[in-house]
Design a protein around this motif. Structure first.
Motif, PDB file in Angstrom:
ATOM      1  N   GLU A   8       0.818  -1.206   0.000  1.00 20.01           N
ATOM      2  CA  GLU A   8       0.000   0.000   0.000  1.00 20.01           C
ATOM      3  C   GLU A   8       0.854   1.260   0.000  1.00 20.01           C
ATOM      4  O   GLU A   8       0.443   2.282  -0.512  1.00 20.01           O
ATOM      5  N   LEU A   9       2.048   1.179   0.593  1.00 20.27           N
ATOM      6  CA  LEU A   9       2.854   2.379   0.758  1.00 20.27           C
ATOM      7  C   LEU A   9       3.825   2.614  -0.381  1.00 20.27           C
ATOM      8  O   LEU A   9       4.018   3.746  -0.807  1.00 20.27           O
ATOM      9  N   ALA A  10       4.458   1.540  -0.853  1.00 19.70           N
ATOM     10  CA  ALA A  10       5.564   1.727  -1.778  1.00 19.70           C
ATOM     11  C   ALA A  10       5.340   0.939  -3.060  1.00 19.70           C
ATOM     12  O   ALA A  10       4.743  -0.130  -3.062  1.00 19.70           O
ATOM     13  N   ASN A  11       5.857   1.487  -4.150  1.00 19.70           N
ATOM     14  CA  ASN A  11       5.791   0.802  -5.434  1.00 19.70           C
ATOM     15  C   ASN A  11       7.134   0.198  -5.820  1.00 19.70           C
ATOM     16  O   ASN A  11       7.192  -0.749  -6.589  1.00 19.70           O
ATOM     17  N   ILE A  12       8.203   0.741  -5.279  1.00 21.21           N
ATOM     18  CA  ILE A  12       9.551   0.316  -5.657  1.00 21.21           C
ATOM     19  C   ILE A  12      10.015  -0.774  -4.701  1.00 21.21           C
ATOM     20  O   ILE A  12       9.785  -0.705  -3.489  1.00 21.21           O
ATOM     21  N   LYS A  13      10.668  -1.778  -5.281  1.00 22.68           N
ATOM     22  CA  LYS A  13      11.083  -2.942  -4.495  1.00 22.68           C
ATOM     23  C   LYS A  13      12.001  -2.555  -3.333  1.00 22.68           C
ATOM     24  O   LYS A  13      11.847  -3.049  -2.210  1.00 22.68           O
ATOM     25  N   SER A  14      12.957  -1.662  -3.581  1.00 25.06           N
ATOM     26  CA  SER A  14      13.887  -1.267  -2.517  1.00 25.06           C
ATOM     27  C   SER A  14      13.165  -0.527  -1.398  1.00 25.06           C
ATOM     28  O   SER A  14      13.511  -0.669  -0.215  1.00 25.06           O
ATOM     29  N   ALA A  15      12.133   0.240  -1.758  1.00 22.84           N
ATOM     30  CA  ALA A  15      11.364   0.956  -0.738  1.00 22.84           C
ATOM     31  C   ALA A  15      10.583  -0.034   0.130  1.00 22.84           C
ATOM     32  O   ALA A  15      10.476   0.140   1.352  1.00 22.84           O
ATOM     33  N   LYS A  16      10.058  -1.076  -0.501  1.00 24.70           N
ATOM     34  CA  LYS A  16       9.340  -2.104   0.253  1.00 24.70           C
ATOM     35  C   LYS A  16      10.290  -2.799   1.233  1.00 24.70           C
ATOM     36  O   LYS A  16       9.940  -3.062   2.381  1.00 24.70           O
ATOM     37  N   LYS A  17      11.496  -3.092   0.765  1.00 21.05           N
ATOM     38  CA  LYS A  17      12.480  -3.735   1.626  1.00 21.05           C
ATOM     39  C   LYS A  17      12.853  -2.826   2.789  1.00 21.05           C
ATOM     40  O   LYS A  17      12.972  -3.278   3.927  1.00 21.05           O
ATOM     41  N   ARG A  18      13.040  -1.543   2.537  1.00 22.32           N
ATOM     42  CA  ARG A  18      13.389  -0.594   3.599  1.00 22.32           C
ATOM     43  C   ARG A  18      12.311  -0.597   4.676  1.00 22.32           C
ATOM     44  O   ARG A  18      12.609  -0.547   5.874  1.00 22.32           O
ATOM     45  N   ILE A  19      11.054  -0.646   4.256  1.00 27.35           N
ATOM     46  CA  ILE A  19       9.957  -0.654   5.228  1.00 27.35           C
ATOM     47  C   ILE A  19      10.058  -1.881   6.123  1.00 27.35           C
ATOM     48  O   ILE A  19       9.939  -1.782   7.354  1.00 27.35           O
ATOM     49  N   LEU A  20      10.298  -3.032   5.523  1.00 28.28           N
ATOM     50  CA  LEU A  20      10.407  -4.270   6.305  1.00 28.28           C
ATOM     51  C   LEU A  20      11.612  -4.237   7.242  1.00 28.28           C
ATOM     52  O   LEU A  20      11.516  -4.628   8.412  1.00 28.28           O
ATOM     53  N   VAL A  21      12.743  -3.767   6.734  1.00 30.38           N
ATOM     54  CA  VAL A  21      13.962  -3.693   7.551  1.00 30.38           C
ATOM     55  C   VAL A  21      13.774  -2.723   8.711  1.00 30.38           C
ATOM     56  O   VAL A  21      14.179  -3.000   9.843  1.00 30.38           O
ATOM     57  N   ASN A  22      13.128  -1.587   8.430  1.00 33.03           N
ATOM     58  CA  ASN A  22      12.899  -0.598   9.490  1.00 33.03           C
ATOM     59  C   ASN A  22      11.991  -1.141  10.584  1.00 33.03           C
ATOM     60  O   ASN A  22      12.194  -0.856  11.762  1.00 33.03           O
ATOM     61  N   GLU A  23      10.987  -1.934  10.190  1.00 34.22           N
ATOM     62  CA  GLU A  23      10.103  -2.542  11.196  1.00 34.22           C
ATOM     63  C   GLU A  23      10.891  -3.506  12.086  1.00 34.22           C
ATOM     64  O   GLU A  23      10.695  -3.539  13.297  1.00 34.22           O
TER      65      GLU A  23
END
Length: 95
Positions: A8-23
């Protein structure tokens, strides 16, 4: 502990990964901070009860946990120094 789906938040793969890593990192930091707070509370309780022996033991444990948190980057080194200083001062006043 995901609040929103990553898609829902990100379209770019690296952005999705950053979200998961930050969590993941946030959960780790929360756990470490909680452990430090518990140790600090044990020292403060012992000081309030004027129990010097228990306070000294709890202080040792608290200093160890605070330094670990500082070395892992959860707390700034000056924050660690301040916390340790205040706890040590409180324990020394009752001893």
């Amino acid at each position: 502990m995901k609040i929103l789906e990553v898609d829902e938040l990100a379209n770019i793969k690296s952005a999705k990964k950053r979200i998961l890593v930050n969590e993941t990192k946030a959960a780790r930091n929360k756990s470490i901070k909680s452990k430090v707070k518990t140790c600090v509370k044990k020292v403060e309780t012992a000081v309030a009860n004027k129990d010097a022996a228990v306070a000294a033991d709890a202080l040792k444990t608290a200093i160890r946990e605070i330094n670990k948190a500082g070395s892992k980057g959860v707390y700034h080194k000056n924050t660690c120094a301040r916390k340790i200083s205040r706890l040590t001062k409180a324990v020394n006043e009752i001893a």
